[in-house]
Design a protein around this motif. Structure first.
Motif: not given
Length: 509
Positions: A494, A497-498
């Motif tokens: 999170i 952002n992966r």
């Protein structure tokens, strides 16, 4: 001669302030050597705030509201603090998370700490105008920040700011200190002049600012001006002092900050009286401890539970055994999405660079000695994790008296990694607990067989008696356990952002 006289006058004034501060009791604050007098109190519960003035306000030259949090530990949170949708603050948010199942109920230690945080939250709301928390109204009263040149000019005279006492939250590892402080911070209005920062990052910013202002008559006063203009509420996570330079800087810096009305909220593993214990020239640090205790309510959060260890099964990121190094390299190849790892150079802060042996797709692989046996520090590790979201470390050894400096760097590395929510994998000589089994605080030293320097037993000779490491190792062990959990891997995904890579969360270890 003029500069020398000016420095002498400043030293005399500072010495007088230190003498006055050191004599102050924990629940009141004054910078004048006046005879003791009744001070105003503010008795606060989680639901109401009332002032009970037992005497006149503090001297007009420094109006400081003295605060006392009245926190009852005998009543259950569920019984006494019913939360409605209109209530706000960390206490209400805690209840909402319990109701949603995100947190487990019944931790009396966390509930007591939350009441203290809620009490401070209520006080801040009731005095937000007086202490200058609202950015817009503060700027309208004080004007814009001015030009870059004016910001470097030292103040000839500072205007005393009213303030409230902050909160110093301390306790063992994994008790939820950081979570509770973040809950408190996130519930405060976004329009307030507030800042939340890890201690390593805070000191890095201070050192960087001192480099830019070293030509000023009092660089720390200039740095304090900059900090206080940006934020009146300063939340610092993992407050600790292990370096003599930091100790001396903190003493004078916070003397300036508190005079400018800064409200400190911090977490730590140690009571204020144990900060920098056994350090060089600690007597020069003692006035800071007295100042800290007078300006903050000191609250211990205890728990028999390490919540970091209540996580899911291991995710195959910590390798121990004869094939550990081989497994680490195999895993590193799996998480780089097919990109071929290559050597590279990472540009760090303050113009420093670091050679990275292998890097690909935001991942870096180092041998242990390349990061922890070299003269690197928190600033370098922060710069590293600003470039890479995943670190693989090969060959972590057991720690003892033979590699004390490396142990310090390793614990700092893990702290910085954890604060950045980076992913960590390693091959090690032993489990996290076994890595530090020879590192002991002084209080535990008598439990071990102590031998003379002529002992022929290498096991005894390698025992490291170190108070700072003895405390820090528990936090490091806890974090090494947590980062190997599915929950931490999800938080990492999170934060960066992966989407999770199935190869990175296998169970082949």
């Amino acid at each position: 001669m003029r500069s020398a006289a000016r420095a002498l006058r400043a030293a005399r004034l500072h010495s007088a302030d230190v003498r006055n501060t050191a004599a102050v009791a924990g629940r009141s604050f004054s910078l004048r050597a006046d005879p003791p007098q009744a001070q105003p109190k503010l008795f606060v519960s989680s639901s109401r705030c009332t002032r009970d003035f037992e005497g006149p306000l503090l001297p007009k030259d420094l109006k400081v509201f003295s605060r006392k949090f009245s926190v009852s530990a005998s009543v259950s949170l569920a019984e006494n603090d019913n939360v409605s949708g209109e209530q706000r603050g960390p206490l209400a948010e805690y209840q909402r998370r319990i109701a949603s199942g995100d947190l487990k109920p019944g931790d009396k230690f966390q509930e007591d700490a939350l009441r203290a945080l809620q009490a401070l939250y209520d006080v801040l709301y009731s005095t937000s105008e007086e202490v200058g928390l609202e950015k817009a109204s503060w700027e309208s009263r004080n004007g814009s920040s001015g030009s870059w040149f004016s910001r470097l000019m030292p103040r000839v005279q500072w205007n005393a700011q009213p303030s409230v006492r902050g909160l110093y939250l301390y306790g063992g590892v994994g008790t939820g200190k950081t979570m509770l402080m973040d809950m408190f911070f996130d519930e405060l209005p976004k329009t307030w002049r507030k800042s939340r920062i890890h201690f390593h990052d805070f000191m890095l910013d201070v050192h960087s600012s001192l480099q830019k202002t070293r030509s000023q008559a009092d660089p720390l006063a200039v740095v304090a001006d900059e900090i206080s203009k940006e934020a009146v509420l300063l939340c610092i996570d993992e407050f600790m002092v292990t370096d003599v330079a930091d100790a001396l800087i903190l003493n004078r810096l916070f003397d300036h900050l508190f005079k400018r009305g800064t409200i400190l909220v911090s977490t730590s593993n140690r009571h204020p009286d144990q900060l920098y214990e056994g350090g060089l020239q600690r007597d020069l640090f003692l006035p800071f401890i007295a100042n800290l205790k007078s300006r903050c309510v000191v609250h211990e959060i205890g728990s028999s539970i390490d919540y970091r260890k209540l996580t899911a099964a291991e995710q195959g990121m910590y390798f121990v055994g004869p094939n550990a190094s081989e497994l680490l390299h195999l895993k590193f190849g799996q998480i780089t999405d097919g990109e071929e790892p290559r050597p590279t150079t990472a540009e760090l802060r303050m113009g420093r660079t670091l050679q990275v042996p292998l890097a690909a797709d935001g991942c870096a692989l180092f041998q242990f000695h390349e990061l922890c046996d070299m003269p690197l520090g928190a600033a370098d590790y922060i710069g590293l994790f600003e470039k890479f979201h995943t670190l693989a470390l090969d060959g972590v050894p057991k720690f003892g008296s033979h590699n004390r400096a490396s142990a310090y760097r390793f614990t700092t590395l893990i702290d910085v990694m954890y604060e950045h929510k980076a992913r960590f994998m390693c091959s090690a000589e032993a489990t996290p607990v076994e890595l530090f089994e020879k590192v002991l605080p002084i209080s535990e030293a008598p439990k071990q067989k102590r031998t003379s320097s002529r002992s022929n037993n290498p096991e005894d000779a390698d025992i490291l008696i170190d108070n700072d490491l003895g405390f820090t190792k528990d936090r490091t062990i806890s974090r090494l356990t947590e980062i190997n959990s599915s929950e931490y891997q999800e938080d990492h995904a999170i934060a960066y952002n992966r989407l999770p890579n199935p190869a990175a969360t296998g169970t082949d270890a």
